[in-house]
Design an enzyme around this catalytic site. Sequence first.
Site, PDB file in Angstrom:
ATOM      1  N   LYS A 274     -16.669  -3.923  -4.036  1.00 55.66           N
ATOM      2  CA  LYS A 274     -17.246  -2.630  -3.674  1.00 55.66           C
ATOM      3  C   LYS A 274     -16.478  -1.471  -4.295  1.00 55.66           C
ATOM      4  O   LYS A 274     -16.979  -0.365  -4.359  1.00 55.66           O
ATOM      5  CB  LYS A 274     -17.365  -2.479  -2.160  1.00 55.66           C
ATOM      6  CG  LYS A 274     -16.151  -2.780  -1.341  1.00 55.66           C
ATOM      7  CD  LYS A 274     -16.559  -2.679   0.135  1.00 55.66           C
ATOM      8  CE  LYS A 274     -15.530  -3.242   1.074  1.00 55.66           C
ATOM      9  NZ  LYS A 274     -15.974  -3.374   2.426  1.00 55.66           N
TER      10      LYS A 274
ATOM     11  N   LYS B 221     -14.011 -10.639  -9.573  1.00 56.23           N
ATOM     12  CA  LYS B 221     -14.798 -10.637  -8.330  1.00 56.23           C
ATOM     13  C   LYS B 221     -15.766  -9.443  -8.252  1.00 56.23           C
ATOM     14  O   LYS B 221     -15.393  -8.347  -8.654  1.00 56.23           O
ATOM     15  CB  LYS B 221     -13.775 -10.608  -7.193  1.00 56.23           C
ATOM     16  CG  LYS B 221     -14.305 -10.638  -5.812  1.00 56.23           C
ATOM     17  CD  LYS B 221     -13.152 -10.634  -4.820  1.00 56.23           C
ATOM     18  CE  LYS B 221     -13.197  -9.364  -4.000  1.00 56.23           C
ATOM     19  NZ  LYS B 221     -12.491  -9.394  -2.752  1.00 56.23           N
TER      20      LYS B 221
ATOM     21  N   LYS C  93       0.821  -1.220   0.000  1.00 57.19           N
ATOM     22  CA  LYS C  93       0.000   0.000   0.000  1.00 57.19           C
ATOM     23  C   LYS C  93       0.852   1.265   0.000  1.00 57.19           C
ATOM     24  O   LYS C  93       0.448   2.281  -0.550  1.00 57.19           O
ATOM     25  CB  LYS C  93      -0.979  -0.016   1.168  1.00 57.19           C
ATOM     26  CG  LYS C  93      -2.069  -1.042   0.958  1.00 57.19           C
ATOM     27  CD  LYS C  93      -3.121  -0.982   2.024  1.00 57.19           C
ATOM     28  CE  LYS C  93      -4.152  -2.072   1.817  1.00 57.19           C
ATOM     29  NZ  LYS C  93      -4.962  -2.319   2.992  1.00 57.19           N
TER      30      LYS C  93
HETATM   31  P1  AMP Z   1     -13.673  -6.577   0.803  1.00 54.85           P
HETATM   32  O1  AMP Z   1     -15.025  -6.056   0.429  1.00 54.85           O
HETATM   33  O2  AMP Z   1     -12.841  -6.912  -0.390  1.00 54.85           O
HETATM   34  O3  AMP Z   1     -12.989  -5.757   1.848  1.00 54.85           O
HETATM   35  O4  AMP Z   1     -13.917  -7.998   1.503  1.00 54.85           O
HETATM   36  C1  AMP Z   1     -14.517  -8.155   2.758  1.00 54.85           C
HETATM   37  C2  AMP Z   1     -14.930  -9.603   2.939  1.00 54.85           C
HETATM   38  O5  AMP Z   1     -15.963  -9.949   1.988  1.00 54.85           O
HETATM   39  C3  AMP Z   1     -13.815 -10.633   2.705  1.00 54.85           C
HETATM   40  O6  AMP Z   1     -13.966 -11.664   3.666  1.00 54.85           O
HETATM   41  C4  AMP Z   1     -14.062 -11.179   1.328  1.00 54.85           C
HETATM   42  O7  AMP Z   1     -13.640 -12.490   1.188  1.00 54.85           O
HETATM   43  C5  AMP Z   1     -15.574 -11.075   1.194  1.00 54.85           C
HETATM   44  N1  AMP Z   1     -15.924 -10.789  -0.211  1.00 54.85           N
HETATM   45  C6  AMP Z   1     -15.739  -9.606  -0.841  1.00 54.85           C
HETATM   46  N2  AMP Z   1     -16.168  -9.669  -2.132  1.00 54.85           N
HETATM   47  C7  AMP Z   1     -16.600 -10.954  -2.311  1.00 54.85           C
HETATM   48  C8  AMP Z   1     -17.148 -11.648  -3.423  1.00 54.85           C
HETATM   49  N3  AMP Z   1     -17.317 -11.056  -4.611  1.00 54.85           N
HETATM   50  N4  AMP Z   1     -17.513 -12.945  -3.267  1.00 54.85           N
HETATM   51  C9  AMP Z   1     -17.336 -13.557  -2.068  1.00 54.85           C
HETATM   52  N5  AMP Z   1     -16.824 -12.953  -0.967  1.00 54.85           N
HETATM   53  C10 AMP Z   1     -16.462 -11.665  -1.077  1.00 54.85           C
END
Ligand code: AMP
Length: 327
Positions: free
Chosen positions: A195, A192, A111
């Site tokens: 957000k 994936k 980062k």
């Molecule tokens: P993030 O939004 O990337 O900070 O991820 C937060 C949590 O949500 C983590 O445990 C990820 O593994 C899960 N997560 C985020 N996006 C996905 C997705 N598209 N499918 C499954 N799990 C997700």
Amino acid sequence: MQKLLTGLKPTGEITLGNYIGAIVPMVELQEEYESYIFIADMHAITVNQDPMELKNRIRKFIALYIACGIDPNKNIIYLQSENEYIPAISWLLECTTYYGEASRMIQFKEKSKQNANFSVGLLTYPILMAADILYCDADLVPVGIDQKQHVELARDIASRFNKMYNETFKLPKPLIKEEGIKIKDLKNPTKKMSKSEANPNGVITLLDTKEQIIKKIMSATTDSEKVIKYDMENKPGISNLMNICVSLSNETIESLEKKFAKKSYQDFKKYVADVVVKKLEKIQKRYYELINSQELDAILDKGIEKTRQIAKEKYMEMTNKMGLTRK
Ligand code: AMP
């Protein structure tokens, strides 16, 4: 009962991917452990945040997690920044952590390369994370593989502190989350659902309206065949919709293939949209009851009262052992 600790960073919008991949497993874990769940707002400010937006998102996150099934009677839910002993403990831990250890963290290395004007907080946030974990003697911290190193750092810091000042902390362990189903972007089903995606049409957020959900699913990218069959490699769009449907209902891949054997993609998408709408409608109903309610404040008041007392005791124990006392 073992203690489990989870921090949720209030950044971005919570997506259907987060719900399926992270929140549903959390709801399952609450049956097995005494869980401490906190909104990690102090972690959010390692990068610049708009104060008004952050404030709104904090409340929104807590309300959404509870609406998704995180039960305030089974978990201790609190806002990190309301517990003033946590940053105080963090400072004491910073002074027992080597600069070399902190600067070796992979997340910091990556980062800090992305933005030359990174804050000192980016270097020290794993120590704040250690304070989050250690003050309440958490046994387990569920993390993805990217955060494993930080839990190991917390363990190293705790172990060193215990050696220097006698037994003070329990040594935490990471609970590595199994690679569950990854929900893909509806517009680009090879990546994936995230957000941080710029195109909102491929991402369903938990507060999308019925109309938005239907529109996004009906226009999801699929292939040019007409068969509804699970094949992530050759038919990622259809397979992703099948994964979504299976994760939110009692359907299985086989039951879907059978049910839609002679039907069109249009029919299948309508069905998936209906499943998503029904699931999110329930969550949204509870969310809108909670968001401006005193119930939400009462939950947080209860959580902070309990955790502040625990953190205060740990802080006092630490300062006494370190000689920060006039008596
Ligand atoms: P993030 O939004 O990337 O900070 O991820 C937060 C949590 O949500 C983590 O445990 C990820 O593994 C899960 N997560 C985020 N996006 C996905 C997705 N598209 N499918 C499954 N799990 C997700």
